[in-house]
Motif scaffolding. Structure first.
Motif, PDB file in Angstrom:
ATOM      1  N   GLN A 130       0.832  -1.205   0.000  1.00  0.00           N
ATOM      2  CA  GLN A 130       0.000   0.000   0.000  1.00  0.00           C
ATOM      3  C   GLN A 130       0.868   1.257   0.000  1.00  0.00           C
ATOM      4  O   GLN A 130       0.566   2.216  -0.708  1.00  0.00           O
ATOM      5  CB  GLN A 130      -0.940  -0.002   1.212  1.00  0.00           C
ATOM      6  CG  GLN A 130      -2.085  -0.971   1.065  1.00  0.00           C
ATOM      7  CD  GLN A 130      -2.927  -1.080   2.321  1.00  0.00           C
ATOM      8  OE1 GLN A 130      -2.424  -0.989   3.441  1.00  0.00           O
ATOM      9  NE2 GLN A 130      -4.227  -1.292   2.130  1.00  0.00           N
ATOM     10  N   GLU A 131       1.936   1.233   0.771  1.00  0.00           N
ATOM     11  CA  GLU A 131       2.856   2.382   0.786  1.00  0.00           C
ATOM     12  C   GLU A 131       3.456   2.616  -0.593  1.00  0.00           C
ATOM     13  O   GLU A 131       3.708   3.755  -0.989  1.00  0.00           O
ATOM     14  CB  GLU A 131       3.960   2.175   1.818  1.00  0.00           C
ATOM     15  CG  GLU A 131       3.477   2.301   3.247  1.00  0.00           C
ATOM     16  CD  GLU A 131       4.565   1.974   4.260  1.00  0.00           C
ATOM     17  OE1 GLU A 131       5.772   2.023   3.902  1.00  0.00           O
ATOM     18  OE2 GLU A 131       4.210   1.678   5.410  1.00  0.00           O
ATOM     19  N   ALA A 132       3.684   1.539  -1.333  1.00  0.00           N
ATOM     20  CA  ALA A 132       4.235   1.641  -2.685  1.00  0.00           C
ATOM     21  C   ALA A 132       3.139   1.852  -3.734  1.00  0.00           C
ATOM     22  O   ALA A 132       3.429   1.864  -4.923  1.00  0.00           O
ATOM     23  CB  ALA A 132       5.026   0.381  -3.015  1.00  0.00           C
TER      24      ALA A 132
ATOM     25  N   PHE B 183      -1.179  -1.759  -3.925  1.00  0.00           N
ATOM     26  CA  PHE B 183      -2.402  -2.405  -3.461  1.00  0.00           C
ATOM     27  C   PHE B 183      -3.456  -1.355  -3.156  1.00  0.00           C
ATOM     28  O   PHE B 183      -3.143  -0.204  -2.844  1.00  0.00           O
ATOM     29  CB  PHE B 183      -2.154  -3.238  -2.195  1.00  0.00           C
ATOM     30  CG  PHE B 183      -1.212  -4.391  -2.385  1.00  0.00           C
ATOM     31  CD1 PHE B 183      -1.226  -5.159  -3.539  1.00  0.00           C
ATOM     32  CD2 PHE B 183      -0.319  -4.717  -1.393  1.00  0.00           C
ATOM     33  CE1 PHE B 183      -0.361  -6.223  -3.699  1.00  0.00           C
ATOM     34  CE2 PHE B 183       0.549  -5.785  -1.538  1.00  0.00           C
ATOM     35  CZ  PHE B 183       0.529  -6.545  -2.696  1.00  0.00           C
ATOM     36  N   GLY B 184      -4.691  -1.800  -3.178  1.00  0.00           N
ATOM     37  CA  GLY B 184      -5.812  -0.924  -2.878  1.00  0.00           C
ATOM     38  C   GLY B 184      -5.948  -0.642  -1.385  1.00  0.00           C
ATOM     39  O   GLY B 184      -5.199  -1.178  -0.565  1.00  0.00           O
ATOM     40  N   PRO B 185      -6.930   0.183  -1.048  1.00  0.00           N
ATOM     41  CA  PRO B 185      -7.125   0.603   0.343  1.00  0.00           C
ATOM     42  C   PRO B 185      -7.914  -0.417   1.157  1.00  0.00           C
ATOM     43  O   PRO B 185      -9.058  -0.180   1.540  1.00  0.00           O
ATOM     44  CB  PRO B 185      -7.901   1.917   0.189  1.00  0.00           C
ATOM     45  CG  PRO B 185      -8.711   1.705  -1.052  1.00  0.00           C
ATOM     46  CD  PRO B 185      -7.849   0.875  -1.960  1.00  0.00           C
ATOM     47  N   VAL B 186      -7.319  -1.554   1.432  1.00  0.00           N
ATOM     48  CA  VAL B 186      -7.957  -2.565   2.272  1.00  0.00           C
ATOM     49  C   VAL B 186      -7.389  -2.455   3.683  1.00  0.00           C
ATOM     50  O   VAL B 186      -6.292  -1.916   3.887  1.00  0.00           O
ATOM     51  CB  VAL B 186      -7.727  -3.992   1.720  1.00  0.00           C
ATOM     52  CG1 VAL B 186      -8.347  -4.149   0.347  1.00  0.00           C
ATOM     53  CG2 VAL B 186      -6.254  -4.352   1.692  1.00  0.00           C
ATOM     54  N   ASP B 187      -8.119  -2.966   4.653  1.00  0.00           N
ATOM     55  CA  ASP B 187      -7.624  -3.026   6.025  1.00  0.00           C
ATOM     56  C   ASP B 187      -6.671  -4.224   6.087  1.00  0.00           C
ATOM     57  O   ASP B 187      -7.108  -5.369   5.896  1.00  0.00           O
ATOM     58  CB  ASP B 187      -8.791  -3.186   6.993  1.00  0.00           C
ATOM     59  CG  ASP B 187      -8.375  -3.066   8.448  1.00  0.00           C
ATOM     60  OD1 ASP B 187      -7.162  -3.187   8.750  1.00  0.00           O
ATOM     61  OD2 ASP B 187      -9.275  -2.866   9.290  1.00  0.00           O
ATOM     62  N   PRO B 188      -5.383  -4.005   6.318  1.00  0.00           N
ATOM     63  CA  PRO B 188      -4.405  -5.096   6.193  1.00  0.00           C
ATOM     64  C   PRO B 188      -4.642  -6.310   7.093  1.00  0.00           C
ATOM     65  O   PRO B 188      -4.501  -7.439   6.624  1.00  0.00           O
ATOM     66  CB  PRO B 188      -3.075  -4.425   6.541  1.00  0.00           C
ATOM     67  CG  PRO B 188      -3.282  -2.991   6.203  1.00  0.00           C
ATOM     68  CD  PRO B 188      -4.725  -2.713   6.530  1.00  0.00           C
TER      69      PRO B 188
ATOM     70  N   ARG C   3      -4.916 -11.434  -6.415  1.00  0.00           N
ATOM     71  CA  ARG C   3      -4.867 -10.260  -7.282  1.00  0.00           C
ATOM     72  C   ARG C   3      -6.095  -9.378  -7.077  1.00  0.00           C
ATOM     73  O   ARG C   3      -5.984  -8.174  -6.891  1.00  0.00           O
ATOM     74  CB  ARG C   3      -4.769 -10.689  -8.751  1.00  0.00           C
ATOM     75  CG  ARG C   3      -4.533  -9.531  -9.731  1.00  0.00           C
ATOM     76  CD  ARG C   3      -4.613  -9.971 -11.180  1.00  0.00           C
ATOM     77  NE  ARG C   3      -5.918 -10.461 -11.575  1.00  0.00           N
ATOM     78  CZ  ARG C   3      -7.001  -9.685 -11.752  1.00  0.00           C
ATOM     79  NH1 ARG C   3      -6.930  -8.394 -11.548  1.00  0.00           N
ATOM     80  NH2 ARG C   3      -8.151 -10.213 -12.120  1.00  0.00           N
ATOM     81  N   ARG C   4      -7.267 -10.001  -7.071  1.00  0.00           N
ATOM     82  CA  ARG C   4      -8.508  -9.222  -6.916  1.00  0.00           C
ATOM     83  C   ARG C   4      -8.631  -8.601  -5.537  1.00  0.00           C
ATOM     84  O   ARG C   4      -9.099  -7.463  -5.398  1.00  0.00           O
ATOM     85  CB  ARG C   4      -9.716 -10.094  -7.194  1.00  0.00           C
ATOM     86  CG  ARG C   4      -9.906 -10.396  -8.652  1.00  0.00           C
ATOM     87  CD  ARG C   4     -11.128 -11.251  -8.869  1.00  0.00           C
ATOM     88  NE  ARG C   4     -11.286 -11.594 -10.253  1.00  0.00           N
ATOM     89  CZ  ARG C   4     -12.439 -11.525 -10.890  1.00  0.00           C
ATOM     90  NH1 ARG C   4     -13.526 -11.136 -10.275  1.00  0.00           N
ATOM     91  NH2 ARG C   4     -12.492 -11.862 -12.155  1.00  0.00           N
ATOM     92  N   ALA C   5      -8.239  -9.334  -4.519  1.00  0.00           N
ATOM     93  CA  ALA C   5      -8.376  -8.829  -3.148  1.00  0.00           C
ATOM     94  C   ALA C   5      -7.496  -7.601  -2.898  1.00  0.00           C
ATOM     95  O   ALA C   5      -7.845  -6.730  -2.095  1.00  0.00           O
ATOM     96  CB  ALA C   5      -8.028  -9.929  -2.148  1.00  0.00           C
ATOM     97  N   LEU C   6      -6.355  -7.548  -3.577  1.00  0.00           N
ATOM     98  CA  LEU C   6      -5.391  -6.489  -3.296  1.00  0.00           C
ATOM     99  C   LEU C   6      -5.260  -5.456  -4.419  1.00  0.00           C
ATOM    100  O   LEU C   6      -4.442  -4.540  -4.321  1.00  0.00           O
ATOM    101  CB  LEU C   6      -4.020  -7.113  -3.019  1.00  0.00           C
ATOM    102  CG  LEU C   6      -3.998  -8.051  -1.808  1.00  0.00           C
ATOM    103  CD1 LEU C   6      -2.666  -8.784  -1.714  1.00  0.00           C
ATOM    104  CD2 LEU C   6      -4.307  -7.310  -0.521  1.00  0.00           C
ATOM    105  N   ALA C   7      -6.067  -5.585  -5.451  1.00  0.00           N
ATOM    106  CA  ALA C   7      -5.957  -4.684  -6.607  1.00  0.00           C
ATOM    107  C   ALA C   7      -6.118  -3.221  -6.198  1.00  0.00           C
ATOM    108  O   ALA C   7      -6.947  -2.899  -5.344  1.00  0.00           O
ATOM    109  CB  ALA C   7      -7.012  -5.047  -7.644  1.00  0.00           C
ATOM    110  N   PRO C   8      -5.307  -2.362  -6.797  1.00  0.00           N
ATOM    111  CA  PRO C   8      -5.459  -0.919  -6.514  1.00  0.00           C
ATOM    112  C   PRO C   8      -6.847  -0.444  -6.922  1.00  0.00           C
ATOM    113  O   PRO C   8      -7.465  -0.989  -7.837  1.00  0.00           O
ATOM    114  CB  PRO C   8      -4.385  -0.266  -7.378  1.00  0.00           C
ATOM    115  CG  PRO C   8      -3.465  -1.357  -7.780  1.00  0.00           C
ATOM    116  CD  PRO C   8      -4.250  -2.632  -7.738  1.00  0.00           C
ATOM    117  N   ALA C   9      -7.312   0.564  -6.235  1.00  0.00           N
ATOM    118  CA  ALA C   9      -8.614   1.147  -6.574  1.00  0.00           C
ATOM    119  C   ALA C   9      -8.564   1.713  -7.984  1.00  0.00           C
ATOM    120  O   ALA C   9      -7.573   2.318  -8.397  1.00  0.00           O
ATOM    121  CB  ALA C   9      -8.978   2.241  -5.581  1.00  0.00           C
TER     122      ALA C   9
END
Length: 188
Positions: free
Chosen positions: A135-137, A140-145, A181-187
């Motif tokens: 997420q910092e990079a 990844f999308g805005p999920v609660d880690p 991939r789907r769970a972490l995809a960027p918004a």
């Protein structure tokens, strides 16, 4: 005649005997089996491990440390990291690691012992750390880690069980890769 060993070496003998037996036979192994395999007296076992669970905790910690050493997480120190690839690599590493240790894994992570002496970090913390770094990079999308990592680890663990039960590897890996991939995809 038994050779004299340092306390650390004798304890290691017991741990390694238990590891061999649990890998071969799973959760059905008992103290009597371990002391026979290690060639020590039952009293010697209890000198180092007051309970059977204490031995299992030692073995579980050893297995987790072995995984962490074999599959260290990358850092951005040496350049940019492909965080989605890291998640996929960690998932595959876990599956391969679990497949190679089915007997002992069942005893340590999927038995009555695991229910009453749960592991503080079942692997989800490692995934959460990767999610935060990704997420910092902005990979990844805005999920609660933390909850996302717990759910993803549950999927990875279930994939390992499915493979152990004979599921087709390529199809299982493709489905797992797509889920990650789907769970972490960027918004979008």
């Amino acid at each position: 005649m038994r050779r004299r060993l340092s306390p650390e070496a004798r304890k290691l003998e017991i741990v390694e005997a238990a590891e061999r037996l649990l890998q071969a036979k799973g959760a059905g192994v008992r103290v009597e089996d371990v002391v026979r395999e290690a060639g020590v007296a039952k009293g010697t076992f209890f000198l180092y491990f007051p309970t059977w669970d204490d031995l299992l905790v030692t073995l579980r910690d050893r297995l987790v440390a072995e995984f962490d050493a074999a599959y260290p997480l990358p850092t951005e120190v040496d350049g940019p990291v492909d965080w989605p690839a890291v998640v996929a690599w960690q998932a595959r590493a876990f599956l391969d690691f679990a497949a190679a240790r089915q007997g002992i894994g069942q005893a340590l992570f999927h038995s009555d012992f695991a229910e009453h002496r749960p592991l503080a970090d079942n692997g989800a913390a490692r995934i959460a750390a990767v999610i935060r770094a990704g997420q910092e990079a902005e990979a990844f999308g805005p999920v609660d880690p933390e909850p996302t990592a717990r759910l993803l680890f549950a999927a990875i663990d279930d994939a390992a069980r499915a493979l152990a039960a004979g599921a087709e590897r390529a199809a299982t890996m493709a489905a797992l890769d797509e889920l990650l991939r789907r769970a972490l995809a960027p918004a979008a």
